[in-house]
Design a protein around this motif. Structure first.
Motif, PDB file in Angstrom:
ATOM      1  N   ILE A   1       6.658  -5.822  -3.467  1.00 36.63           N
ATOM      2  CA  ILE A   1       5.578  -4.835  -3.520  1.00 36.63           C
ATOM      3  C   ILE A   1       4.379  -5.421  -4.271  1.00 36.63           C
ATOM      4  N   GLY A   2       4.653  -6.203  -5.309  1.00 32.08           N
ATOM      5  CA  GLY A   2       3.567  -6.878  -6.025  1.00 32.08           C
ATOM      6  C   GLY A   2       2.772  -7.796  -5.101  1.00 32.08           C
ATOM      7  N   LEU A   3       3.469  -8.456  -4.179  1.00 34.82           N
ATOM      8  CA  LEU A   3       2.778  -9.337  -3.225  1.00 34.82           C
ATOM      9  C   LEU A   3       1.956  -8.520  -2.225  1.00 34.82           C
ATOM     10  N   LEU A   4       2.540  -7.419  -1.753  1.00 34.80           N
ATOM     11  CA  LEU A   4       1.788  -6.558  -0.826  1.00 34.80           C
ATOM     12  C   LEU A   4       0.539  -6.001  -1.509  1.00 34.80           C
ATOM     13  N   ASP A   5       0.649  -5.706  -2.809  1.00 36.63           N
ATOM     14  CA  ASP A   5      -0.528  -5.226  -3.549  1.00 36.63           C
ATOM     15  C   ASP A   5      -1.655  -6.261  -3.476  1.00 36.63           C
ATOM     16  N   ARG A   6      -1.294  -7.529  -3.634  1.00 37.77           N
ATOM     17  CA  ARG A   6      -2.320  -8.583  -3.577  1.00 37.77           C
ATOM     18  C   ARG A   6      -2.932  -8.661  -2.191  1.00 37.77           C
ATOM     19  N   VAL A   7      -2.072  -8.567  -1.173  1.00 36.10           N
ATOM     20  CA  VAL A   7      -2.548  -8.684   0.209  1.00 36.10           C
ATOM     21  C   VAL A   7      -3.546  -7.574   0.527  1.00 36.10           C
ATOM     22  N   PHE A   8      -3.148  -6.344   0.228  1.00 36.36           N
ATOM     23  CA  PHE A   8      -3.961  -5.224   0.690  1.00 36.36           C
ATOM     24  C   PHE A   8      -5.167  -4.946  -0.206  1.00 36.36           C
ATOM     25  N   SER A   9      -5.217  -5.585  -1.377  1.00 38.84           N
ATOM     26  CA  SER A   9      -6.437  -5.426  -2.178  1.00 38.84           C
ATOM     27  C   SER A   9      -7.334  -6.651  -2.067  1.00 38.84           C
ATOM     28  N   HIS A  10      -6.890  -7.640  -1.275  1.00 39.20           N
ATOM     29  CA  HIS A  10      -7.673  -8.860  -1.079  1.00 39.20           C
ATOM     30  C   HIS A  10      -8.936  -8.542  -0.265  1.00 39.20           C
ATOM     31  N   GLY A  11     -10.059  -9.127  -0.662  1.00 36.08           N
ATOM     32  CA  GLY A  11     -11.316  -8.954   0.094  1.00 36.08           C
ATOM     33  C   GLY A  11     -11.671  -7.489   0.235  1.00 36.08           C
ATOM     34  N   THR A  12     -11.928  -7.069   1.468  1.00 34.18           N
ATOM     35  CA  THR A  12     -12.156  -5.646   1.714  1.00 34.18           C
ATOM     36  C   THR A  12     -10.803  -4.954   1.594  1.00 34.18           C
ATOM     37  N   GLY A  13     -10.628  -4.174   0.534  1.00 32.11           N
ATOM     38  CA  GLY A  13      -9.331  -3.567   0.274  1.00 32.11           C
ATOM     39  C   GLY A  13      -8.942  -2.581   1.376  1.00 32.11           C
ATOM     40  N   ASP A  14      -7.664  -2.412   1.541  1.00 33.55           N
ATOM     41  CA  ASP A  14      -7.148  -1.487   2.536  1.00 33.55           C
ATOM     42  C   ASP A  14      -6.931  -0.129   1.883  1.00 33.55           C
ATOM     43  N   VAL A  15      -7.828   0.802   2.172  1.00 30.28           N
ATOM     44  CA  VAL A  15      -7.842   2.092   1.479  1.00 30.28           C
ATOM     45  C   VAL A  15      -6.512   2.823   1.641  1.00 30.28           C
ATOM     46  N   ASN A  16      -5.968   2.782   2.854  1.00 33.45           N
ATOM     47  CA  ASN A  16      -4.728   3.525   3.097  1.00 33.45           C
ATOM     48  C   ASN A  16      -3.592   3.018   2.214  1.00 33.45           C
ATOM     49  N   TYR A  17      -3.431   1.700   2.147  1.00 31.77           N
ATOM     50  CA  TYR A  17      -2.366   1.152   1.308  1.00 31.77           C
ATOM     51  C   TYR A  17      -2.649   1.429  -0.170  1.00 31.77           C
ATOM     52  N   ILE A  18      -3.877   1.146  -0.573  1.00 32.67           N
ATOM     53  CA  ILE A  18      -4.206   1.241  -2.002  1.00 32.67           C
ATOM     54  C   ILE A  18      -3.989   2.670  -2.526  1.00 32.67           C
ATOM     55  N   GLU A  19      -4.415   3.665  -1.731  1.00 38.44           N
ATOM     56  CA  GLU A  19      -4.251   5.059  -2.152  1.00 38.44           C
ATOM     57  C   GLU A  19      -2.770   5.443  -2.237  1.00 38.44           C
ATOM     58  N   ARG A  20      -2.048   5.053  -1.223  1.00 38.74           N
ATOM     59  CA  ARG A  20      -0.616   5.340  -1.165  1.00 38.74           C
ATOM     60  C   ARG A  20       0.110   4.701  -2.351  1.00 38.74           C
ATOM     61  N   ARG A  21      -0.263   3.466  -2.616  1.00 38.72           N
ATOM     62  CA  ARG A  21       0.376   2.722  -3.699  1.00 38.72           C
ATOM     63  C   ARG A  21       0.071   3.364  -5.044  1.00 38.72           C
ATOM     64  N   ARG A  22      -1.184   3.797  -5.210  1.00 47.02           N
ATOM     65  CA  ARG A  22      -1.599   4.397  -6.470  1.00 47.02           C
ATOM     66  C   ARG A  22      -0.801   5.678  -6.751  1.00 47.02           C
ATOM     67  N   ARG A  23      -0.416   6.359  -5.727  1.00 48.70           N
ATOM     68  CA  ARG A  23       0.284   7.634  -5.902  1.00 48.70           C
ATOM     69  C   ARG A  23       1.797   7.495  -5.766  1.00 48.70           C
ATOM     70  N   THR A  24       2.283   6.263  -5.827  1.00 50.73           N
ATOM     71  CA  THR A  24       3.721   6.037  -5.688  1.00 50.73           C
ATOM     72  C   THR A  24       4.317   5.532  -7.001  1.00 50.73           C
ATOM     73  N   ILE A  25       5.355   6.211  -7.448  1.00 55.95           N
ATOM     74  CA  ILE A  25       6.046   5.802  -8.671  1.00 55.95           C
ATOM     75  C   ILE A  25       7.230   4.927  -8.263  1.00 55.95           C
ATOM     76  N   LEU A  26       7.333   3.770  -8.900  1.00 55.28           N
ATOM     77  CA  LEU A  26       8.394   2.826  -8.528  1.00 55.28           C
ATOM     78  C   LEU A  26       9.486   2.803  -9.584  1.00 55.28           C
ATOM     79  N   ILE A  27      10.707   3.047  -9.167  1.00 49.72           N
ATOM     80  CA  ILE A  27      11.835   3.020 -10.093  1.00 49.72           C
ATOM     81  C   ILE A  27      12.863   1.999  -9.605  1.00 49.72           C
ATOM     82  N   GLY A  28      13.103   1.011 -10.440  1.00 53.10           N
ATOM     83  CA  GLY A  28      13.995  -0.073 -10.053  1.00 53.10           C
ATOM     84  C   GLY A  28      15.410   0.137 -10.546  1.00 53.10           C
ATOM     85  N   THR A  29      16.309  -0.656  -9.985  1.00 50.82           N
ATOM     86  CA  THR A  29      17.678  -0.637 -10.463  1.00 50.82           C
ATOM     87  C   THR A  29      18.287  -2.035 -10.321  1.00 50.82           C
TER      88      THR A  29
END
Lengths: 264, 341
Positions: B99-127
């Motif tokens: 997910i950290g890599l996808l964050d870099r991809v979709f915020s690269h250059g002209t950011g991808d609004v759909n991904y960025i918004e979705r990501r901002r509103r998503t809480i990640l819980i690992g195990t």
């Protein structure tokens, strides 16, 4: 978000190619060689090169070949219809590096379309450049694009040479692929910039023939065609090895892509 | 490290809180296999130590996502951003790195609004997890997640040790459970588990990961591409399950009443035949061997410079799903071996 522009002129050029013109939207700035994502809601988008020069402040022109489902629909559009555009995208020809130098343009078929933007830009300040030559190859005479303009360019001080792939009744000019014209061009290799646009199969042979004339890689520019969906370096379709054509191209110097086996 | 301890009852109350308050996607068992799906009752959530077949990328980058809506009546268009507040629970360290890599991809250059918004509103819980016979994250530096999550749960005998990654995560934990400070025995139990995990790998890549871009660069003409290309079905399953494959197609559609046109994106895959085919029919990667080479190079080389990181997180999903048994570690190790000889 694409924006709608109103078509002010729709001109059928050949059986397959149509020219679409619209007024540049506010703040519309571009370099020759850049492209737009052009589309229609419900049908999709495709990357299309801008065919008019930046010096033309009145019209933006797109010459589109009917080749797939989207372009078939686009060919039904008429004056007054809306066309949806995004862009311009990518990197065009470095016009500033060509000042005072000789320029050899080589176009294969529809490759003349993006080159026309550069040619007209250069001709609009003709005295800023040295000797200008255009080598233009098409399959048959009826595929020649912008025929009247070719004559005008000749009068404006460009050496225009045409060739067709195979002999054709009534054709008195050169016959053979565009590469055959290269050895016959008189040029000062050290002071010449070469700009090539054509189908992918053409590049290899044209570059070989230029190499024989000891042109340097950094003086050879070419525009590469790839599938594109986003125009913003994400969707992955236009990737050539490690580079994204939509962002880093479509215009590259030969020097920049020599190490990329997928490029040409 | 600031850690908390949550006992089993606290954990149940935490999950209950999430189910009641949030759109929760987590791991559960389906026909005996762990999968991510929408969790509607606390009992459904089963934290799995083995990997899910599909990656969790679909919750941040949906397989089909509406981007634009056009009215065919008045000719207007509007962008669509559907970004629900959501929680993803049960992410393994490899998923968090991906997910950290996808964050870099979709915020690269002209950011991808759909991904960025979705990501901002998503809480990640690992195990925490244990490797199966395909996992090799210990070779890719993705075995542990130090950041990139809101909360991270380590299962212990009597409860969970919880690491906090963000303030948002801490508030969430405190609101729905009664966390205590983790003590030394909890930390020790976590470390023992980590040692067990490290010993459980059956797959490794036999080079330092810093060397991999060079190994791949030198293997462009290696016979392995022809060999695996002749077995590959070009089915795109590896792209489909990969947590860092993000290529997409854009498609248009018209609603049945002909009143609206929709532009949406769908997952695409570089191993599929038409991926690099242009109008007119020319295909820039016509052979399956070329397409596989492209995919492998993307993971270990092409994207490394652009995004400062390898795009393989060692989850083993591509190998696990491959119908003809192409294994990413075997291929990479063969290239390493031949690069050294």
């Amino acid at each position: 978000m694409p924006q709608a522009v109103e078509l002010e002129r729709v001109e059928r050029l050949t059986e397959k190619e149509t020219l679409f013109a619209f007024s540049p939207p506010e703040g519309f700035v571009f370099q020759p060689g850049q492209f737009l994502m052009v589309g229609l809601p419900g049908y999709g988008e495709a990357p299309i090169s801008i065919s008019s020069p930046p010096s033309d402040r009145k019209d933006v022109e797109l010459c589109i070949r009917r080749v797939g489902s989207l372009t078939t629909i686009l060919h039904r559009l008429q004056r007054g219809d809306a066309l949806w555009i995004r862009g311009p995208f990518g990197r065009g020809f470095p016009v500033e590096k060509m000042h005072r130098r000789d320029i050899l343009f080589i176009a294969g078929g529809i490759g003349l379309v993006p080159l026309r933007s550069l040619i007209k830009e250069v001709l609009s300040s003709r005295r800023g450049y040295g000797h200008l030559t255009l080598l233009y190859g098409v399959k048959s005479p009826e595929e020649i694009l912008f025929e009247e303009e070719l004559e005008r360019w000749q009068k404006e001080g460009m050496d225009v040479r045409l060739t067709i792939d195979r002999a054709h009744p009534g054709w008195k000019g050169n016959v053979g692929v565009v590469t055959t014209l290269v050895p016959r061009v008189e040029m000062d290799e050290k002071n010449t910039v070469c700009c090539i646009v054509g189908p992918s199969v053409m590049y290899k042979y044209v570059i070989l023939s230029l190499g024989n004339r000891s042109m340097r890689g950094e003086d050879i520019y070419l525009s590469l065609e790839r599938k594109m969906k986003c125009g913003m370096g994400k969707c992955g379709h236009c990737q050539i090895n490690s580079i994204y054509t939509c962002e880093e191209g479509p215009v590259f110097s030969l020097q920049e892509i020599r190490h990329l086996p997928e490029a040409i | 490290m600031a850690g908390y301890f949550v006992d089993r009852r606290g954990f149940r109350s935490f999950v209950k809180g999430l189910v009641e308050r949030y759109l929760l996607y987590g791991t559960t068992l389906q026909e005996g296999f762990p999968v991510f799906k929408k969790i509607e009752t606390p009992e459904e959530l089963v934290l799995s130590s083995t990997p899910t077949h599909l990656s969790p990328k679909e919750f941040l980058f949906p397989p089909e996502e509406l981007l634009l809506r056009f009215s065919l009546e008045d000719g207007r268009g509007e962008p669509v951003v559907d970004a629900p507040e959501q929680v993803l629970m049960g992410l393994h360290p490899c998923d968090i790195h991906a997910i950290g890599l996808l964050d870099r991809v979709f915020s690269h250059g002209t950011g991808d609004v759909n991904y960025i918004e979705r990501r901002r509103r998503t809480i990640l819980i690992g195990t925490e997890c244990l490797p199966d016979e395909y996992c090799f994250c210990h070779s890719m530096g993705t075995m542990d997640a130090e950041e990139g999550f809101d909360l991270f749960f380590h299962e212990l005998k009597r409860g969970y040790l919880v690491r906090v990654g963000t303030e948002r995560g801490r508030r969430l934990l405190e609101r729905y459970s009664k966390p205590a400070r983790a003590d030394r025995t909890h930390l020790e139990e976590m470390r023992t588990h980590r040692e067990k995990k490290l010993e459980s790998f059956v797959r490794s890549i036999y080079a330092r990961r810093e060397e991999l871009p060079l190994v791949y660069a030198g293997s462009y003409e290696h016979p392995v591409w022809e060999r695996i290309g002749s077995r590959c079905y070009g089915c795109g399953s590896c792209n489909h399950v990969c947590p860092t494959c993000y290529c997409f197609d854009i498609r248009d559609d018209v609603t049945l009443d002909l009143k609206e046109a929709h532009r949406y994106r769908v997952w695409d895959g570089c191993t599929l035949e038409d991926f690099a085919k242009v109008a007119g029919g020319h295909n820039f990667r016509r052979h399956r061997s070329e397409r596989l080479r492209h995919r492998f190079n993307r993971k270990f080389r092409y994207l490394a410079d652009r995004f400062d990181g390898l795009f393989c997180v060692g989850c083993g999903r591509c190998s696990r799903t491959c119908l003809v048994g192409i294994n990413i570690t075997d291929v990479t190790n063969e290239l390493i071996r031949d690069a050294r000889s």
